[in-house]
Design a protein around this motif. Structure first.
Motif, short mmCIF file in Angstrom:
data_model
loop_
_atom_site.label_atom_id
_atom_site.label_comp_id
_atom_site.label_asym_id
_atom_site.label_seq_id
_atom_site.Cartn_x
_atom_site.Cartn_y
_atom_site.Cartn_z
N TYR A 231 9.04 -6.69 -35.33
CA TYR A 231 9.43 -5.78 -37.37
C TYR A 231 8.98 -4.13 -37.46
CZ TYR A 231 8.47 -2.61 -41.86
OH TYR A 231 8.46 -1.78 -42.08
N PHE A 232 7.85 -3.90 -35.71
CA PHE A 232 7.77 -2.69 -35.39
C PHE A 232 8.32 -2.23 -34.51
CE2 PHE A 232 3.59 -3.09 -37.86
CZ PHE A 232 3.59 -2.47 -38.74
N ARG A 233 9.20 -2.92 -34.01
CA ARG A 233 10.09 -2.51 -33.23
C ARG A 233 11.38 -1.98 -33.73
NH1 ARG A 233 10.78 -7.07 -29.40
NH2 ARG A 233 8.17 -7.29 -28.79
N THR A 234 11.84 -1.95 -35.21
CA THR A 234 12.91 -1.77 -35.73
C THR A 234 12.52 -0.19 -36.27
OG1 THR A 234 12.24 -2.02 -38.15
CG2 THR A 234 13.51 -4.19 -36.85
N TRP A 235 11.54 0.42 -35.99
CA TRP A 235 11.59 1.36 -36.27
C TRP A 235 11.70 2.76 -35.21
CZ3 TRP A 235 5.50 1.87 -39.21
CH2 TRP A 235 6.13 1.81 -40.54
N SER A 236 11.69 1.92 -33.82
CA SER A 236 11.64 2.49 -32.70
C SER A 236 13.17 3.55 -33.11
CB SER A 236 12.17 1.94 -31.66
OG SER A 236 12.59 2.68 -30.37
N PRO A 237 13.53 5.10 -32.49
CA PRO A 237 14.97 5.67 -32.65
C PRO A 237 15.41 4.81 -31.87
CG PRO A 237 12.85 7.15 -31.84
CD PRO A 237 11.93 5.85 -31.85
N TRP A 238 15.17 4.53 -30.60
CA TRP A 238 16.50 3.60 -29.66
C TRP A 238 16.80 2.15 -30.35
CZ3 TRP A 238 11.90 6.25 -27.77
CH2 TRP A 238 11.92 7.71 -28.08
N TYR A 239 15.93 1.48 -31.63
CA TYR A 239 16.49 0.36 -32.12
C TYR A 239 18.28 0.21 -32.03
CZ TYR A 239 16.84 -3.18 -35.57
OH TYR A 239 17.70 -4.24 -36.70
N ASP A 240 18.47 -1.22 -31.77
CA ASP A 240 20.30 -1.11 -31.88
C ASP A 240 20.05 -2.79 -32.63
OD1 ASP A 240 22.37 -1.37 -31.28
OD2 ASP A 240 23.01 -0.76 -30.18
N PRO A 241 20.44 -3.26 -32.87
CA PRO A 241 20.08 -4.87 -33.43
C PRO A 241 20.96 -5.47 -32.25
CG PRO A 241 21.33 -3.57 -35.33
CD PRO A 241 20.72 -2.98 -34.22
N ALA A 242 22.51 -4.46 -31.43
CA ALA A 242 23.28 -5.58 -30.56
C ALA A 242 22.63 -5.60 -29.46
CB ALA A 242 24.35 -4.21 -30.35
N THR A 243 21.12 -4.88 -28.92
CA THR A 243 21.29 -5.04 -27.92
C THR A 243 19.53 -6.16 -27.94
OG1 THR A 243 19.44 -3.14 -27.92
CG2 THR A 243 21.37 -2.37 -27.10
N ILE A 244 19.37 -6.46 -28.91
CA ILE A 244 18.24 -7.73 -28.58
C ILE A 244 19.06 -8.94 -28.24
CG2 ILE A 244 17.27 -8.43 -30.33
CD1 ILE A 244 16.70 -6.77 -32.61
N GLU A 245 17.48 -9.33 -27.18
CA GLU A 245 18.22 -11.01 -26.72
C GLU A 245 18.71 -11.78 -27.99
OE1 GLU A 245 16.93 -13.37 -23.59
OE2 GLU A 245 16.53 -10.93 -23.39
N VAL A 246 19.01 -13.04 -28.44
CA VAL A 246 18.99 -14.02 -29.11
C VAL A 246 18.98 -15.15 -28.69
CG1 VAL A 246 20.02 -15.24 -30.55
CG2 VAL A 246 20.88 -12.99 -30.62
N PRO A 247 17.99 -15.65 -29.23
CA PRO A 247 17.07 -17.25 -28.60
C PRO A 247 18.43 -18.23 -28.19
CG PRO A 247 15.70 -16.48 -30.51
CD PRO A 247 16.76 -15.22 -30.94
N PRO A 248 17.88 -18.73 -28.18
CA PRO A 248 19.34 -19.61 -27.30
C PRO A 248 19.71 -21.35 -28.44
CG PRO A 248 18.06 -20.27 -25.32
CD PRO A 248 17.32 -18.77 -26.10
N SER A 249 19.03 -21.13 -29.39
CA SER A 249 19.24 -22.07 -30.28
C SER A 249 19.20 -21.41 -31.19
CB SER A 249 17.55 -22.57 -30.73
OG SER A 249 16.91 -21.31 -31.35
#
Ligand SMILES: [Fe+2]
Ligand SMILES: [Fe+2]
Length: 266
Positions: A231-249
């Motif tokens: 959650y706190f990472r979403t506060w970053s000015p560089w936050y971009d949900p497109a670059t988040i690694e998604v668990p293989p499940s």
């Protein structure tokens, strides 16, 4: 071509098992049940916001993602509405009535936001909710919370819904960046939105814990710590949900629900 698949699924819901876990288990479970109670009001509000945004969006790929986002949310809240009736039936009539009174208050808030607040505010609310939910869903997926037999009342409703929240994680952010694009406003309005939303989740959980005569304790598992970190990472000015690694499940779950759906728009 959109990467978002719309799956029409209707889950059957059995009567709820007794809510008799430990204080810490209830501290984790009751807010999850509270989330469900918000969905038939929150998700139609998100859909109204996205329909208003569509009139301003000039990017055709984003517009198509927005339509699919709205369709996914539409299927989510319809399932939650059915589950919520099962959940209310677990409690006595007076408690069910108090839960419904809170639901009515939440619906009033969201109708007022659609009517009186700016599109900028409503889009920031949507992104604040989506960023927070995606952080929680990713942490839960990484810790196996959606694996078979996890035992959360509502069953696979949660793994389907949270996998699709991860699938459409870029949409509200993309709309916010396209129409508003202010980092300080994303954080200020997003945090206010999260506070507004979570205050209702806490009221629902409080009502249920009073009815059960229990005092749940704050969950302290590794998964809950990861939720907070993500959650706190979403506060970053560089936050971009497109670059988040998604668990293989997660892709595996999405494929499973594509196969199980009554109707699929891929
Ligand atoms: Fe949803
Ligand atoms: Fe969503």
């Amino acid at each position: 071509m959109s990467a978002i698949t719309v799956r029409k699924i209707r889950f059957p819901f059995d009567a709820l098992p007794p809510l008799d876990g430990s204080d810490e288990e209830l501290g984790s479970l009751l807010p999850v049940l509270g989330l469900s109670l918000t969905m038939p009001y929150l998700e139609p509000y998100l859909i109204r916001t996205m329909n208003a945004a569509l009139r301003e969006i000039t990017d055709t790929a984003l517009a198509e993602d927005v339509r699919r986002f709205a369709q996914q949310e539409g299927h989510h809240y319809r399932n939650h509405a059915v589950f919520n009736a099962t959940l209310r039936a677990r409690f006595d009539g007076a408690t069910a009535g108090r839960l419904q009174a809170i639901e009515a208050e939440l619906e009033d808030d969201y109708q007022r936001f659609t009517r009186d607040r700016s599109l900028r505010f409503n889009v920031a609310y949507a992104e604040g909710f989506e960023a927070m939910t995606c952080a929680g869903a990713l942490a839960a997926a990484a810790h196996g919370a959606f694996d078979p037999g996890s035992g959360v009342p509502g069953g696979e409703l949660w793994s389907w819904h949270m996998a699709e929240e991860i699938e459409h994680r870029t949409v509200a952010f993309g709309v916010f960046e396209h129409l508003v694009g202010s980092y300080p406003y994303r954080i200020i309005a997003g945090v206010r939105a999260q506070w507004h939303y979570l205050s209702y989740v806490a009221r629902f959980a409080g009502e249920m814990s009073r009815a059960l005569g229990r005092t749940p304790s704050r969950p302290r598992s590794a998964m809950h710590r990861e939720v907070i970190r993500r959650y706190f990472r979403t506060w970053s000015p560089w936050y971009d949900p497109a670059t988040i690694e998604v668990p293989p499940s997660v892709p595996a779950l999405l494929a499973r629900y594509t196969a199980a759906a009554e109707h699929v728009r891929s």
